[in-house]
Design an enzyme around this catalytic site. Structure first.
Site, PDB file in Angstrom:
ATOM      1  CE1 TYR A  43      -3.920   2.177   0.440  1.00 40.62           C
ATOM      2  CE2 TYR A  43      -2.773   3.106   2.339  1.00 40.62           C
ATOM      3  CZ  TYR A  43      -3.808   3.149   1.427  1.00 40.62           C
ATOM      4  OH  TYR A  43      -4.734   4.156   1.500  1.00 40.62           O
ATOM      5  NE  ARG A  61     -14.817   0.068   3.429  1.00 40.58           N
ATOM      6  CZ  ARG A  61     -14.538  -0.611   2.321  1.00 40.58           C
ATOM      7  NH1 ARG A  61     -15.174  -1.727   2.053  1.00 40.58           N
ATOM      8  NH2 ARG A  61     -13.641  -0.176   1.465  1.00 40.58           N
TER       9      ARG A  61
END
Length: 326
Positions: free
Chosen positions: A181, A216
């Site tokens: 990431y 989220r």
């Protein structure tokens, strides 16, 4: 709202929920017609791919409040008097990226703004990562951004106007557990700066930003900490203030960058936080160097001067601590 983007057409990837949804809603409120997007109808409550967190009923209730997809976002824009068309498809796929741009042209006649917000993430040690897990993080964000830019740029160049906004992350600095990431986000920063230079003088600007807000991912992370035995009050106290607020208050900055008022702003990386902060990241620079007087470095000089001069008071202490920890 001021109608700053009246007549403009935007594509916002990953806009079914979270920050992407707030961006799409904000651009629409400023007058833009919007193509909303996520991979498929419905939404997952898991922010981290290939994970299965047993959420409590309270956590599920909160996650349901922030869930949605491209259609629910488009429906909300329409209900508020705006124009939007949903597009389902993974923009990490080159063909899908072309089709989403075609949808903008067919629906609204042009494409002015691309917000590369779509992202997938897997969290874990690099030694546990395989090719699939690497691709989960890198393809959607880095390749997806290239894909959209490739298909949209010919239209933007013909118009003499375009705004490309790339969602990065402070993980670009290299955070433990976020190898792929972080690599994707660092690549996106480099892509942004290089592309801004390539497009200088065309009327197209390219900028990146690192957003921080309650999404989220916050609920997923909090649940993961709960499973590790961390008390709820400790989780709340340890979270940055920006992660305690949702994104709608910060996204007007992205509408500003999408407007004619930001014509001279390109190639920058901004920090964007839900607690009201807008920051400008600097470009990495060499902070210290050493030089040999000989043609070739000797191993003796390296062994002495690297810890004694180049990395003095910096990396040696950090590495020693990590070595002691395991």
């Amino acid at each position: 709202m001021s109608g700053t983007l009246e007549g403009r057409v935007a594509v916002v990837t990953g806009s079914g929920q979270g920050i992407g949804r707030d961006i799409a809603l904000c651009l629409a409120a400023e007058g833009a017609s919007v193509i909303t997007n996520n991979r498929k109808p419905g939404s997952s409550l898991n922010a981290f791919e290939k994970t299965d967190i047993p959420f409590t009923e309270a956590e599920l209730t909160e996650l349901t409040k922030v869930s949605g997809d491209a259609k629910t976002t488009a429906d909300l824009i329409t209900a508020r008097g705006g124009s939007a068309v949903p597009f389902f498809g993974d923009v990490g796929d080159f063909g899908n990226a072309g089709r989403i741009v075609e949808t903008a042209i067919e629906s609204f006649g042009r494409v002015d703004i691309i917000v590369n917000n779509a992202s997938s993430n897997w969290v874990g040690n690099i030694m546990d990562m395989d090719e699939e897990l690497w691709d989960i993080s890198v393809v959607s964000k880095l390749k997806g951004a290239f894909n959209l830019m490739h298909h949209a740029l010919p239209h933007m160049k013909e118009q003499g106007y375009g705004r490309i906004l790339n969602s990065s992350s402070d993980a670009f600095q290299g955070l433990t557990g976020y190898a792929a990431y972080g690599a994707a986000n660092a690549g996106l920063v480099a892509l942004t700066r290089a592309t801004a230079g390539d497009l200088a003088g065309t009327g197209i600007t390219v900028n990146a930003y690192t957003p921080l807000a309650k999404t989220r991912a916050w609920y997923n992370a909090a649940a993961a900490y709960r499973l590790q035995g961390v008390p709820a009050e400790a989780i709340e106290a340890g979270a940055p203030e920006a992660m305690k607020r949702t994104a709608e208050g910060m996204v007007p900055f992205l509408a500003y960058l999408s407007s004619e008022h930001a014509a001279g702003i390109s190639g920058h990386l901004f920090k964007l936080a839900a607690d009201g902060e807008i920051g400008l990241w600097n470009t990495p620079e060499v902070i210290r160097s050493i030089r040999t007087e000989d043609e070739i470095w000797s191993m003796g000089d390296l062994q002495e001067r690297i810890p004694g001069e180049l990395l003095k008071d910096i990396a040696i202490a950090e590495h020693a601590i990590r070595a002691e920890q395991g």
